[in-house]
Write a protein that holds these residues in place. Structure first.
Motif, PDB file in Angstrom:
ATOM      1  N   SER A  58      41.703  26.027  38.918  1.00 43.19           N
ATOM      2  CA  SER A  58      41.532  24.968  37.445  1.00 43.19           C
ATOM      3  C   SER A  58      40.003  24.714  38.314  1.00 43.19           C
ATOM      4  CB  SER A  58      42.040  24.305  38.174  1.00 43.19           C
ATOM      5  OG  SER A  58      42.754  23.832  38.804  1.00 43.19           O
ATOM      6  N   THR A  59      39.266  24.970  39.053  1.00 40.44           N
ATOM      7  CA  THR A  59      37.998  24.839  39.368  1.00 40.44           C
ATOM      8  C   THR A  59      36.630  25.156  38.869  1.00 40.44           C
ATOM      9  OG1 THR A  59      38.497  24.604  41.716  1.00 40.44           O
ATOM     10  CG2 THR A  59      36.427  24.560  41.782  1.00 40.44           C
ATOM     11  N   TYR A  60      35.879  24.946  38.427  1.00 46.09           N
ATOM     12  CA  TYR A  60      35.072  24.691  37.462  1.00 46.09           C
ATOM     13  C   TYR A  60      32.908  24.179  37.855  1.00 46.09           C
ATOM     14  CZ  TYR A  60      39.056  25.595  34.140  1.00 46.09           C
ATOM     15  OH  TYR A  60      39.169  26.379  33.465  1.00 46.09           O
ATOM     16  N   GLU A  61      32.314  25.042  36.959  1.00 44.80           N
ATOM     17  CA  GLU A  61      31.055  24.543  37.179  1.00 44.80           C
ATOM     18  C   GLU A  61      30.493  24.462  36.155  1.00 44.80           C
ATOM     19  OE1 GLU A  61      26.992  25.848  39.657  1.00 44.80           O
ATOM     20  OE2 GLU A  61      27.820  27.271  37.910  1.00 44.80           O
ATOM     21  N   VAL A  62      30.178  22.667  35.921  1.00 48.21           N
ATOM     22  CA  VAL A  62      29.432  21.731  34.885  1.00 48.21           C
ATOM     23  C   VAL A  62      28.137  21.773  35.022  1.00 48.21           C
ATOM     24  CG1 VAL A  62      29.875  20.838  33.298  1.00 48.21           C
ATOM     25  CG2 VAL A  62      32.411  21.621  34.540  1.00 48.21           C
ATOM     26  N   ALA A  63      27.320  22.715  34.238  1.00 51.09           N
ATOM     27  CA  ALA A  63      26.010  22.120  34.161  1.00 51.09           C
ATOM     28  C   ALA A  63      24.988  21.396  32.761  1.00 51.09           C
ATOM     29  CB  ALA A  63      25.383  23.554  34.656  1.00 51.09           C
ATOM     30  N   LEU A  64      24.572  20.644  33.468  1.00 49.97           N
ATOM     31  CA  LEU A  64      24.056  20.308  33.005  1.00 49.97           C
ATOM     32  C   LEU A  64      22.685  20.607  32.539  1.00 49.97           C
ATOM     33  CD1 LEU A  64      24.161  15.923  32.701  1.00 49.97           C
ATOM     34  CD2 LEU A  64      25.353  17.338  31.615  1.00 49.97           C
ATOM     35  N   VAL A  65      22.188  21.213  31.427  1.00 57.59           N
ATOM     36  CA  VAL A  65      20.755  21.884  31.150  1.00 57.59           C
ATOM     37  C   VAL A  65      19.531  21.400  30.527  1.00 57.59           C
ATOM     38  CG1 VAL A  65      19.110  24.236  30.283  1.00 57.59           C
ATOM     39  CG2 VAL A  65      21.698  23.860  30.944  1.00 57.59           C
ATOM     40  N   VAL A  66      18.863  20.261  31.490  1.00 57.49           N
ATOM     41  CA  VAL A  66      17.681  19.563  30.709  1.00 57.49           C
ATOM     42  C   VAL A  66      16.099  20.480  30.444  1.00 57.49           C
ATOM     43  CG1 VAL A  66      16.748  17.316  30.796  1.00 57.49           C
ATOM     44  CG2 VAL A  66      19.397  17.485  31.370  1.00 57.49           C
ATOM     45  N   GLU A  67      15.937  20.274  29.273  1.00 56.12           N
ATOM     46  CA  GLU A  67      14.983  20.460  29.559  1.00 56.12           C
ATOM     47  C   GLU A  67      13.901  19.607  28.057  1.00 56.12           C
ATOM     48  OE1 GLU A  67      15.878  24.176  26.153  1.00 56.12           O
ATOM     49  OE2 GLU A  67      16.135  25.015  28.254  1.00 56.12           O
ATOM     50  N   ALA A  68      12.687  19.288  29.406  1.00 54.58           N
ATOM     51  CA  ALA A  68      11.811  18.282  28.069  1.00 54.58           C
ATOM     52  C   ALA A  68      10.376  18.786  28.218  1.00 54.58           C
ATOM     53  CB  ALA A  68      11.572  17.374  29.577  1.00 54.58           C
ATOM     54  N   ASP A  69       9.123  18.203  27.163  1.00 50.60           N
ATOM     55  CA  ASP A  69       8.127  19.148  27.780  1.00 50.60           C
ATOM     56  C   ASP A  69       6.944  17.683  26.853  1.00 50.60           C
ATOM     57  OD1 ASP A  69       7.678  19.346  24.379  1.00 50.60           O
ATOM     58  OD2 ASP A  69       8.889  21.056  25.221  1.00 50.60           O
ATOM     59  N   ALA A  70       6.008  17.497  27.255  1.00 49.17           N
ATOM     60  CA  ALA A  70       5.029  16.646  26.730  1.00 49.17           C
ATOM     61  C   ALA A  70       4.044  17.468  26.088  1.00 49.17           C
ATOM     62  CB  ALA A  70       5.221  15.862  27.301  1.00 49.17           C
ATOM     63  N   LYS A  71       3.630  16.583  24.721  1.00 48.44           N
ATOM     64  CA  LYS A  71       2.150  17.872  23.933  1.00 48.44           C
ATOM     65  C   LYS A  71       1.038  16.706  23.837  1.00 48.44           C
ATOM     66  CE  LYS A  71       4.337  22.075  22.680  1.00 48.44           C
ATOM     67  NZ  LYS A  71       4.894  22.634  21.721  1.00 48.44           N
ATOM     68  N   THR A  72      -0.109  16.893  23.488  1.00 51.58           N
ATOM     69  CA  THR A  72      -0.544  15.797  22.607  1.00 51.58           C
ATOM     70  C   THR A  72      -0.703  16.184  21.515  1.00 51.58           C
ATOM     71  OG1 THR A  72      -2.721  17.951  23.340  1.00 51.58           O
ATOM     72  CG2 THR A  72      -2.929  16.374  25.021  1.00 51.58           C
ATOM     73  N   GLU A  73      -1.793  15.458  21.346  1.00 49.26           N
ATOM     74  CA  GLU A  73      -1.832  15.764  19.016  1.00 49.26           C
ATOM     75  C   GLU A  73      -2.134  16.593  18.691  1.00 49.26           C
ATOM     76  OE1 GLU A  73      -3.890  11.956  18.291  1.00 49.26           O
ATOM     77  OE2 GLU A  73      -2.337  10.375  18.680  1.00 49.26           O
ATOM     78  N   LYS A  74      -2.644  17.192  19.852  1.00 50.07           N
ATOM     79  CA  LYS A  74      -3.722  18.954  19.206  1.00 50.07           C
ATOM     80  C   LYS A  74      -3.332  19.745  19.607  1.00 50.07           C
ATOM     81  CE  LYS A  74      -8.583  17.139  20.078  1.00 50.07           C
ATOM     82  NZ  LYS A  74      -9.374  17.305  21.027  1.00 50.07           N
ATOM     83  N   ASP A  75      -1.153  19.504  20.612  1.00 51.92           N
ATOM     84  CA  ASP A  75      -0.528  21.132  20.277  1.00 51.92           C
ATOM     85  C   ASP A  75      -0.571  21.795  21.926  1.00 51.92           C
ATOM     86  OD1 ASP A  75       1.859  21.025  20.003  1.00 51.92           O
ATOM     87  OD2 ASP A  75       1.402  23.345  19.337  1.00 51.92           O
ATOM     88  N   GLU A  76      -1.154  20.507  22.903  1.00 54.66           N
ATOM     89  CA  GLU A  76      -1.099  21.239  24.163  1.00 54.66           C
ATOM     90  C   GLU A  76      -0.050  20.673  25.106  1.00 54.66           C
ATOM     91  OE1 GLU A  76      -5.021  19.245  24.291  1.00 54.66           O
ATOM     92  OE2 GLU A  76      -6.530  21.015  24.063  1.00 54.66           O
ATOM     93  N   VAL A  77      -0.162  20.918  25.845  1.00 53.04           N
ATOM     94  CA  VAL A  77       1.341  21.638  26.759  1.00 53.04           C
ATOM     95  C   VAL A  77       0.565  19.886  27.989  1.00 53.04           C
ATOM     96  CG1 VAL A  77       2.427  21.963  28.309  1.00 53.04           C
ATOM     97  CG2 VAL A  77       2.290  23.358  26.606  1.00 53.04           C
ATOM     98  N   VAL A  78       1.169  19.005  28.402  1.00 53.93           N
ATOM     99  CA  VAL A  78       1.021  18.156  29.515  1.00 53.93           C
ATOM    100  C   VAL A  78       2.317  18.440  30.754  1.00 53.93           C
ATOM    101  CG1 VAL A  78       1.025  15.424  29.842  1.00 53.93           C
ATOM    102  CG2 VAL A  78       0.405  16.159  27.056  1.00 53.93           C
ATOM    103  N   PHE A  79       3.081  18.350  30.149  1.00 54.09           N
ATOM    104  CA  PHE A  79       4.244  18.639  31.548  1.00 54.09           C
ATOM    105  C   PHE A  79       5.408  19.506  30.724  1.00 54.09           C
ATOM    106  CE2 PHE A  79       5.650  14.469  30.584  1.00 54.09           C
ATOM    107  CZ  PHE A  79       6.874  14.637  30.377  1.00 54.09           C
TER     108      PHE A  79
END
Length: 156
Positions: A58-79
């Motif tokens: 009855s032991t489990y691993e629970v994982a939160l997967v967080v994906e975040a990104d930021a882009k400029t108005e010109k669709d260039e990746v910031v991070f």
């Protein structure tokens, strides 16, 4: 009856947290230092998923997967940020119908503040304002998963 005797006869708690940890963390700032000097508000994207896997019994691993990104108005990746924040949990004597809600609502609810802090600290340390993720309604996510799966949500 002494307190020690009553503690021994008490049923185990429905949920025990054994550990929580950063399983994977990736941060990319491909246009630095230019991305740090730009004016304007980037467009933020955010996705939060919950994954579970049974370790033993009855032991489990629970994982939160967080994906975040930021882009400029010109669709260039910031991070781009990717975080897998996990925890190891043992379920007590609970009815089978409580397993899904415990693993997919309560466990993520306990992990979320810590994952949120990792995201905020990482973006701040990278030179950006801290990304503060709004609280997530894990009960609503669980209900959505139930509807999509036709009433069956797996835990593996």
């Amino acid at each position: 009856m002494s307190d020690a005797q009553s503690a021994d006869s008490a049923p185990p708690p429905p949920l025990t947290v054994h550990a929580q940890y950063v399983k994977d963390l990736s941060f990319e700032n491909p246009r630095s230092p230019h991305s740090l000097m730009e004016q304007g508000q980037p467009q933020l994207g955010l996705n939060v998923l919950v994954k579970t896997r049974q370790l033993e019994g009855s032991t489990y691993e629970v994982a939160l997967v967080v994906e975040a990104d930021a882009k400029t108005e010109k669709d260039e990746v910031v991070f781009v940020l990717e975080l897998v924040y996990g925890g190891v949990f043992t379920l007590g004597e609970v009815p089978q119908e409580a397993v899904g809600p415990l693993l997919l609502i309560e466990c993520p609810r306990l992990l979320f503040p810590f994952a949120r802090a990792v995201v905020a600290n990482t973006t701040r340390e990278a030179g950006f304002p801290p990304l503060q993720i709004a609280p997530v309604d894990f009960a609503a996510l669980y209900r959505q998963q139930l509807e999509q799966a036709g009433g069956q949500v797996g835990t593996a």
